[in-house]
Design a protein around this motif. Sequence first.
Motif, PDB file in Angstrom:
ATOM      1  N   ALA A  19     -70.035  60.688  71.892  1.00 17.23           N
ATOM      2  CA  ALA A  19     -70.084  61.984  71.215  1.00 17.23           C
ATOM      3  C   ALA A  19     -68.877  62.850  71.607  1.00 17.23           C
ATOM      4  O   ALA A  19     -68.261  63.505  70.762  1.00 17.23           O
ATOM      5  N   LYS A  20     -68.536  62.822  72.899  1.00 17.76           N
ATOM      6  CA  LYS A  20     -67.433  63.661  73.382  1.00 17.76           C
ATOM      7  C   LYS A  20     -66.088  63.201  72.802  1.00 17.76           C
ATOM      8  O   LYS A  20     -65.300  64.002  72.291  1.00 17.76           O
ATOM      9  N   LEU A  21     -65.843  61.900  72.861  1.00 25.33           N
ATOM     10  CA  LEU A  21     -64.567  61.382  72.338  1.00 25.33           C
ATOM     11  C   LEU A  21     -64.474  61.566  70.831  1.00 25.33           C
ATOM     12  O   LEU A  21     -63.421  61.929  70.297  1.00 25.33           O
ATOM     13  N   ALA A  22     -65.587  61.310  70.140  1.00 22.04           N
ATOM     14  CA  ALA A  22     -65.568  61.451  68.686  1.00 22.04           C
ATOM     15  C   ALA A  22     -65.228  62.883  68.283  1.00 22.04           C
ATOM     16  O   ALA A  22     -64.523  63.111  67.296  1.00 22.04           O
ATOM     17  N   ALA A  23     -65.724  63.836  69.071  1.00 23.00           N
ATOM     18  CA  ALA A  23     -65.502  65.250  68.736  1.00 23.00           C
ATOM     19  C   ALA A  23     -64.061  65.675  68.983  1.00 23.00           C
ATOM     20  O   ALA A  23     -63.604  66.670  68.421  1.00 23.00           O
ATOM     21  N   THR A  24     -63.339  64.924  69.811  1.00 19.96           N
ATOM     22  CA  THR A  24     -61.993  65.383  70.187  1.00 19.96           C
ATOM     23  C   THR A  24     -60.866  64.679  69.437  1.00 19.96           C
ATOM     24  O   THR A  24     -59.736  65.163  69.460  1.00 19.96           O
ATOM     25  N   VAL A  25     -61.141  63.548  68.779  1.00 15.33           N
ATOM     26  CA  VAL A  25     -60.028  62.871  68.093  1.00 15.33           C
ATOM     27  C   VAL A  25     -59.593  63.697  66.884  1.00 15.33           C
ATOM     28  O   VAL A  25     -60.412  64.275  66.181  1.00 15.33           O
ATOM     29  N   ALA A  26     -58.261  63.703  66.672  1.00 16.00           N
ATOM     30  CA  ALA A  26     -57.719  64.600  65.661  1.00 16.00           C
ATOM     31  C   ALA A  26     -57.470  63.927  64.318  1.00 16.00           C
ATOM     32  O   ALA A  26     -57.339  64.598  63.298  1.00 16.00           O
ATOM     33  N   ASP A  27     -57.375  62.605  64.314  1.00 17.51           N
ATOM     34  CA  ASP A  27     -57.055  61.928  63.049  1.00 17.51           C
ATOM     35  C   ASP A  27     -57.629  60.516  63.051  1.00 17.51           C
ATOM     36  O   ASP A  27     -58.179  60.050  64.066  1.00 17.51           O
ATOM     37  N   ILE A  28     -57.491  59.848  61.927  1.00 14.20           N
ATOM     38  CA  ILE A  28     -58.078  58.516  61.768  1.00 14.20           C
ATOM     39  C   ILE A  28     -57.471  57.515  62.753  1.00 14.20           C
ATOM     40  O   ILE A  28     -58.191  56.679  63.311  1.00 14.20           O
TER      41      ILE A  28
ATOM     42  N   VAL B 263     -62.082  54.654  76.992  1.00 16.07           N
ATOM     43  CA  VAL B 263     -63.213  53.779  76.674  1.00 16.07           C
ATOM     44  C   VAL B 263     -64.514  54.542  76.881  1.00 16.07           C
ATOM     45  O   VAL B 263     -64.807  55.002  77.992  1.00 16.07           O
ATOM     46  N   ALA B 264     -65.320  54.670  75.820  1.00 15.37           N
ATOM     47  CA  ALA B 264     -66.647  55.281  75.942  1.00 15.37           C
ATOM     48  C   ALA B 264     -67.625  54.234  76.460  1.00 15.37           C
ATOM     49  O   ALA B 264     -67.683  53.122  75.928  1.00 15.37           O
ATOM     50  N   VAL B 265     -68.376  54.591  77.505  1.00 15.50           N
ATOM     51  CA  VAL B 265     -69.320  53.621  78.071  1.00 15.50           C
ATOM     52  C   VAL B 265     -70.769  54.094  77.991  1.00 15.50           C
ATOM     53  O   VAL B 265     -71.662  53.416  78.500  1.00 15.50           O
ATOM     54  N   ASN B 266     -71.009  55.248  77.364  1.00 15.46           N
ATOM     55  CA  ASN B 266     -72.389  55.708  77.173  1.00 15.46           C
ATOM     56  C   ASN B 266     -72.421  56.644  75.963  1.00 15.46           C
ATOM     57  O   ASN B 266     -71.361  57.075  75.466  1.00 15.46           O
ATOM     58  N   PRO B 267     -73.620  56.969  75.476  1.00  9.16           N
ATOM     59  CA  PRO B 267     -73.717  57.802  74.270  1.00  9.16           C
ATOM     60  C   PRO B 267     -73.035  59.165  74.406  1.00  9.16           C
ATOM     61  O   PRO B 267     -72.428  59.655  73.457  1.00  9.16           O
ATOM     62  N   ARG B 268     -73.132  59.744  75.590  1.00 12.68           N
ATOM     63  CA  ARG B 268     -72.515  61.069  75.779  1.00 12.68           C
ATOM     64  C   ARG B 268     -71.003  60.996  75.593  1.00 12.68           C
ATOM     65  O   ARG B 268     -70.383  61.858  74.967  1.00 12.68           O
TER      66      ARG B 268
ATOM     67  N   VAL C 164     -60.108  54.741  69.670  1.00 15.62           N
ATOM     68  CA  VAL C 164     -61.227  54.855  70.629  1.00 15.62           C
ATOM     69  C   VAL C 164     -62.441  54.044  70.178  1.00 15.62           C
ATOM     70  O   VAL C 164     -63.164  53.488  71.012  1.00 15.62           O
ATOM     71  N   VAL C 165     -62.667  53.961  68.872  1.00 19.49           N
ATOM     72  CA  VAL C 165     -63.760  53.107  68.395  1.00 19.49           C
ATOM     73  C   VAL C 165     -63.525  51.663  68.825  1.00 19.49           C
ATOM     74  O   VAL C 165     -64.442  50.971  69.297  1.00 19.49           O
ATOM     75  N   SER C 166     -62.291  51.206  68.714  1.00 21.81           N
ATOM     76  CA  SER C 166     -62.004  49.772  68.883  1.00 21.81           C
ATOM     77  C   SER C 166     -62.185  49.266  70.305  1.00 21.81           C
ATOM     78  O   SER C 166     -62.147  48.045  70.537  1.00 21.81           O
ATOM     79  N   VAL C 167     -62.351  50.186  71.256  1.00 23.81           N
ATOM     80  CA  VAL C 167     -62.550  49.752  72.651  1.00 23.81           C
ATOM     81  C   VAL C 167     -63.897  50.218  73.209  1.00 23.81           C
ATOM     82  O   VAL C 167     -64.149  50.097  74.419  1.00 23.81           O
ATOM     83  N   CYS C 168     -64.756  50.758  72.346  1.00 27.27           N
ATOM     84  CA  CYS C 168     -66.028  51.349  72.803  1.00 27.27           C
ATOM     85  C   CYS C 168     -66.925  50.289  73.462  1.00 27.27           C
ATOM     86  O   CYS C 168     -67.011  49.149  73.008  1.00 27.27           O
ATOM     87  N   ARG C 169     -67.629  50.720  74.529  1.00 32.12           N
ATOM     88  CA  ARG C 169     -68.551  49.819  75.245  1.00 32.12           C
ATOM     89  C   ARG C 169     -69.867  50.547  75.539  1.00 32.12           C
ATOM     90  O   ARG C 169     -70.500  50.335  76.579  1.00 32.12           O
ATOM     91  N   ALA C 170     -70.314  51.381  74.622  1.00 30.84           N
ATOM     92  CA  ALA C 170     -71.451  52.258  74.909  1.00 30.84           C
ATOM     93  C   ALA C 170     -72.819  51.610  74.737  1.00 30.84           C
ATOM     94  O   ALA C 170     -73.807  52.178  75.189  1.00 30.84           O
ATOM     95  N   CYS C 171     -72.897  50.467  74.059  1.00 28.10           N
ATOM     96  CA  CYS C 171     -74.201  49.818  73.832  1.00 28.10           C
ATOM     97  C   CYS C 171     -74.229  48.488  74.593  1.00 28.10           C
ATOM     98  O   CYS C 171     -73.661  47.495  74.126  1.00 28.10           O
TER      99      CYS C 171
END
Length: 274
Positions: free
Chosen positions: A41-50, A33-38, A56-63
């Motif tokens: 960016a980090k998770l988005a850069a590491t995912v390998a496929d759709i 779960v991403a909880v901030n902008p950093r 990871v998008v579906s559980v994001c809590r960064a905003c």
Amino acid sequence: MTLPHPRTGVPFESPVPAGVGWPGDPAVPETAVAVNPRQVAKLAATVADIDGLDAVVSVCRACPRLVAWREEVAVAKRRAFASEPYWGRPITGWGSPRPKILVLGLAPAAHGGNRTGRVFTGDRSGDQLFAALYRAGLVNQPTSVDAADGLSTNDIRIVAAVRCAPPGNAPTPDERSTCEPWLTREWELIAPSVRVIVTLGGFGWQSALRLLADDLPAPAKPKFGHGVVVELPSGRQLIGCYHPSQQNMFTGRLTPAMLDDVFTDAKRRAGLPG
Ligand code: SF4
């Protein structure tokens, strides 16, 4: 309190926890779960496929503002949907992982995608969009009601530039920036197959210009307009389309015939059979 999904009858809390059986939920309870902008960016850069990206998008809590809003709406609900569970989480892209046409919109609707868990599903804009996509032969059915309704496509992918429903349909510039790495990574993963990008509204157009910054002819900032076509040096084509919002359709600024023209043209330009 749990309520039954309107099609499957399986009970869910609102918002829906990750990995509990919601139709099409790409996440599991262990999904990062991403909880901030950093972290976005980090998770988005590491995912390998759709599939990994969708999870990871579906559980994001960064905003914080958007998380609070999407969950508040999921609990309060609209009266017409008071007996349904609300997804209440970010909305991933939907469609083919190798699309010929990318359709890029603004953000999910509070009682549409935020309720059903699928982009442009369960609201008036989606009704117009999917009816037009069906008439163009780009999806298998004219309606998009819920995430278990059997909708499918081989040719398109639909994404929102901002993945959470914003108050007043208006994300802030910071929220747009925070969410942008998800869109950028999605573009990197699907770009090899994409021939045509259709943007719905000016916000989607601006997002597309940022995505395509290295692939724009000079002068670099073509203006948005309905039916505007930009030929890109890569051979791809960018098409502007008014957003199929209730207001645009009600006032006649956008008509079903105008949507048909855009998607028929997009299909032809993408080299898909008529
Ligand atoms: S808008 Fe995007 S970055 Fe912000 S919480 Fe939703 S998915 Fe995450």
